[in-house]
Design a protein around this motif. Structure first.
Motif, PDB file in Angstrom:
ATOM      1  N   HIS A 104      45.802  35.101  35.542  1.00 42.72           N
ATOM      2  CA  HIS A 104      44.942  34.097  35.762  1.00 42.72           C
ATOM      3  C   HIS A 104      43.916  34.638  36.727  1.00 42.72           C
ATOM      4  O   HIS A 104      42.878  34.026  36.308  1.00 42.72           O
ATOM      5  CB  HIS A 104      45.907  32.635  36.708  1.00 42.72           C
ATOM      6  N   VAL A 105      44.558  35.467  37.649  1.00 39.50           N
ATOM      7  CA  VAL A 105      43.342  36.019  38.326  1.00 39.50           C
ATOM      8  C   VAL A 105      42.216  37.018  37.476  1.00 39.50           C
ATOM      9  O   VAL A 105      41.558  36.587  37.626  1.00 39.50           O
ATOM     10  CB  VAL A 105      43.676  36.664  39.758  1.00 39.50           C
ATOM     11  N   THR A 106      43.018  37.912  36.746  1.00 40.77           N
ATOM     12  CA  THR A 106      42.392  38.735  35.622  1.00 40.77           C
ATOM     13  C   THR A 106      40.917  37.504  34.466  1.00 40.77           C
ATOM     14  O   THR A 106      40.174  38.170  34.824  1.00 40.77           O
ATOM     15  CB  THR A 106      43.100  38.900  35.160  1.00 40.77           C
ATOM     16  N   PHE A 149      41.335  46.503  41.195  1.00 41.68           N
ATOM     17  CA  PHE A 149      41.792  45.362  41.176  1.00 41.68           C
ATOM     18  C   PHE A 149      43.035  45.371  39.214  1.00 41.68           C
ATOM     19  O   PHE A 149      44.223  45.273  40.573  1.00 41.68           O
ATOM     20  CB  PHE A 149      41.262  44.061  40.811  1.00 41.68           C
ATOM     21  N   HIS A 150      42.346  45.882  38.816  1.00 41.60           N
ATOM     22  CA  HIS A 150      43.801  46.063  37.456  1.00 41.60           C
ATOM     23  C   HIS A 150      44.480  47.319  38.854  1.00 41.60           C
ATOM     24  O   HIS A 150      45.307  48.085  37.851  1.00 41.60           O
ATOM     25  CB  HIS A 150      43.071  47.017  35.928  1.00 41.60           C
ATOM     26  N   ALA A 151      43.897  48.497  38.533  1.00 39.81           N
ATOM     27  CA  ALA A 151      44.603  49.224  39.523  1.00 39.81           C
ATOM     28  C   ALA A 151      46.054  48.947  40.716  1.00 39.81           C
ATOM     29  O   ALA A 151      46.983  49.662  40.780  1.00 39.81           O
ATOM     30  CB  ALA A 151      43.623  50.703  40.276  1.00 39.81           C
ATOM     31  N   GLU A 200      34.147  35.501  35.007  1.00 45.29           N
ATOM     32  CA  GLU A 200      32.823  35.375  35.668  1.00 45.29           C
ATOM     33  C   GLU A 200      31.830  37.505  35.834  1.00 45.29           C
ATOM     34  O   GLU A 200      30.741  36.983  36.170  1.00 45.29           O
ATOM     35  CB  GLU A 200      33.061  35.861  37.759  1.00 45.29           C
ATOM     36  N   PHE A 201      32.563  38.049  35.244  1.00 45.53           N
ATOM     37  CA  PHE A 201      31.877  39.268  35.082  1.00 45.53           C
ATOM     38  C   PHE A 201      30.905  39.291  33.781  1.00 45.53           C
ATOM     39  O   PHE A 201      30.004  39.491  34.165  1.00 45.53           O
ATOM     40  CB  PHE A 201      32.979  40.435  34.766  1.00 45.53           C
TER      41      PHE A 201
END
Length: 106
Positions: free
Chosen positions: A24-26, A101-103, A32-33
């Motif tokens: 959900h955060v992603t 973030f993904h890392a 937004e991106f």
């Protein structure tokens, strides 16, 4: 993840821990991106300056490249990403933050 959801859960289940999963955060980050990408594209087209419009033209077809994980990009896609980052510094920063973030979850 909204305030209403959290307050409802707290009201109905006062002892529950409210958690948020990374998916959900992603999704929120990507939305937004993408909105920032669209805003940059609109700003460039509104300028009506030929050179700047050309520079930001790459934003028109950059959504997939910006959203895809950098490690999964082909060489031509990496070159396109580099052009986008050079054209729009804000999107470059947002892309780096997305990758960081993904890392966290690798």
């Amino acid at each position: 993840m909204t305030g209403h959801y959290k307050s409802l859960v707290t009201k109905v289940c006062p002892n529950a821990d409210v958690t948020v999963d990374r998916f959900h955060v992603t999704k929120m980050l990507q939305e937004e991106f993408n909105q920032a990408r669209i805003a940059q594209k609109k700003a460039a087209s509104a300028l009506k300056v030929k050179e700047i419009t050309k520079l930001f033209y790459c934003l028109k077809v950059s959504k997939y490249i910006l959203m895809k994980a950098a490690i999964k990009l082909s060489e031509p896609q990496k070159q396109k990403l580099k052009k986008v980052k050079n054209a729009a510094a804000l999107l470059g920063i947002m892309h780096e933050l997305k990758e960081e973030f993904h890392a966290l979850f690798i």
